[in-house]
Design an enzyme around this catalytic site. Structure first.
Site, PDB file in Angstrom:
ATOM      1  CE  LYS A 119      -1.336   2.012   3.633  1.00 18.06           C
ATOM      2  NZ  LYS A 119      -1.815   2.370   4.841  1.00 18.06           N
ATOM      3  NE  ARG A 177      -1.079  12.343   9.453  1.00 23.14           N
ATOM      4  CZ  ARG A 177      -1.550  13.653  10.120  1.00 23.14           C
ATOM      5  NH1 ARG A 177      -2.708  13.651  10.668  1.00 23.14           N
ATOM      6  NH2 ARG A 177      -0.561  14.500  10.456  1.00 23.14           N
ATOM      7  CB  CYS A 203      -8.884  24.684  10.987  1.00 23.14           C
ATOM      8  SG  CYS A 203      -9.325  25.476   9.312  1.00 23.14           S
ATOM      9  N   PRO A 206       3.300  17.774  10.277  1.00 24.35           N
ATOM     10  CG  PRO A 206       2.226  15.807   9.789  1.00 24.35           C
ATOM     11  CD  PRO A 206       1.783  17.239  10.429  1.00 24.35           C
ATOM     12  CB  VAL A 207       3.087  18.380   5.476  1.00 26.45           C
ATOM     13  CG1 VAL A 207       2.437  17.033   5.469  1.00 26.45           C
ATOM     14  CG2 VAL A 207       2.389  19.629   5.914  1.00 26.45           C
ATOM     15  CG  ASP A 208       6.422  22.364   9.446  1.00 28.84           C
ATOM     16  OD1 ASP A 208       5.147  22.626   8.888  1.00 28.84           O
ATOM     17  OD2 ASP A 208       6.356  22.711  10.809  1.00 28.84           O
TER      18      ASP A 208
END
Length: 245
Positions: free
Chosen positions: A23, A107, A131, A137-139
């Site tokens: 996956k 996610r 919001c 976690p995507v910084d």
């Protein structure tokens, strides 16, 4: 349920099962279809709800999808209806917003950010938490895309990214290993001008599988399987067939 009780029968087990594709490899592979206006055919897809969710997200962005072969193009998928083979054709990306109602289910949907931005010059992708983002976690994804020339803002729980003059190559050193970040930047860099270097890149099998699929589409990638990926940008990618690892 706090226990599973198994009553064995006398004698050994016999039979055979087929092992579905991974996956975590399948999801970014599906997103990579956004990079080309030619069809990408994926086989060995697992029967999982996340595969159906990603298919429906891509369909909302304008990707034509034929699961399990011809005759079911753009049919909405149910959770248990992933199909072993899927053809994805992003001939016209008519929408560049990945809405919260779809992204919240998975996610991993954030991997559409890189290919959308590279292909269309803009992308609006919901943060997985909407919001109420807390620690994002995507910084690392965002800061690395900025190094490729993207203009990024966060507004109303969405990542709003623009690259009106296209993406340009850069040397990116990830501050920590990130599988999703490596996948997003790898896909974006295939269409960026110049040669991009991704250092401290993730080496997981799903990253290697993505790189091989992109290579089949016409991307120029060196260092596959190592922690340093070198990508020479091309003007367009083409059609390919690929079996999920």
């Amino acid at each position: 349920m706090d226990r599973i009780r198994i009553e064995g029968r006398q004698g050994p087990l016999r039979g055979a099962i087929s092992v579905g594709g991974a996956k975590n490899a399948a999801l970014p592979l599906m997103a990579s279809a956004l990079l080309s206006d030619q069809p990408l055919t994926l086989s060995n897809l697992p029967h999982l709800a996340d595969i159906a969710t990603m298919a429906n997200l891509l369909r909302a962005l304008g990707v034509e999808i034929a699961p399990g072969g011809a005759g079911r193009q753009n049919e909405k998928l149910d959770d248990g209806d992933a199909g072993r083979v899927m053809s994805l054709a992003a001939r016209n990306v008519g929408e560049t917003t990945a809405p919260y109602e779809l992204v919240r289910k998975m996610r991993a949907s954030v991997v559409v950010l890189g290919p959308l931005l590279a292909r269309t010059g803009k992308a609006r992708v919901s943060l997985p938490g909407g919001c109420a983002i807390g620690t994002r976690p995507v910084d690392i994804h965002l800061s690395a895309l900025t190094e490729l020339g993207a203009e990024i803002e966060l507004a109303g729980g969405y990542i709003e990214a623009r690259a009106p003059r296209g993406l340009r190559a850069a040397k990116i050193v990830f501050p920590k290993v990130t599988v999703g970040g490596t996948e997003n930047l790898l896909m974006a860099a295939t269409l960026a001008r110049g040669t991009t270097v991704l250092a401290n890149a993730a080496r997981e099998p799903e990253v290697t599988d993505l790189a091989r699929c992109l290579g089949a589409m016409g991307a120029k990638i060196e260092g596959v399987g190592t922690d340093t990926l070198t990508i020479e940008g091309v003007t367009r990618l083409g059609a390919a067939r690929h079996a999920v690892v």
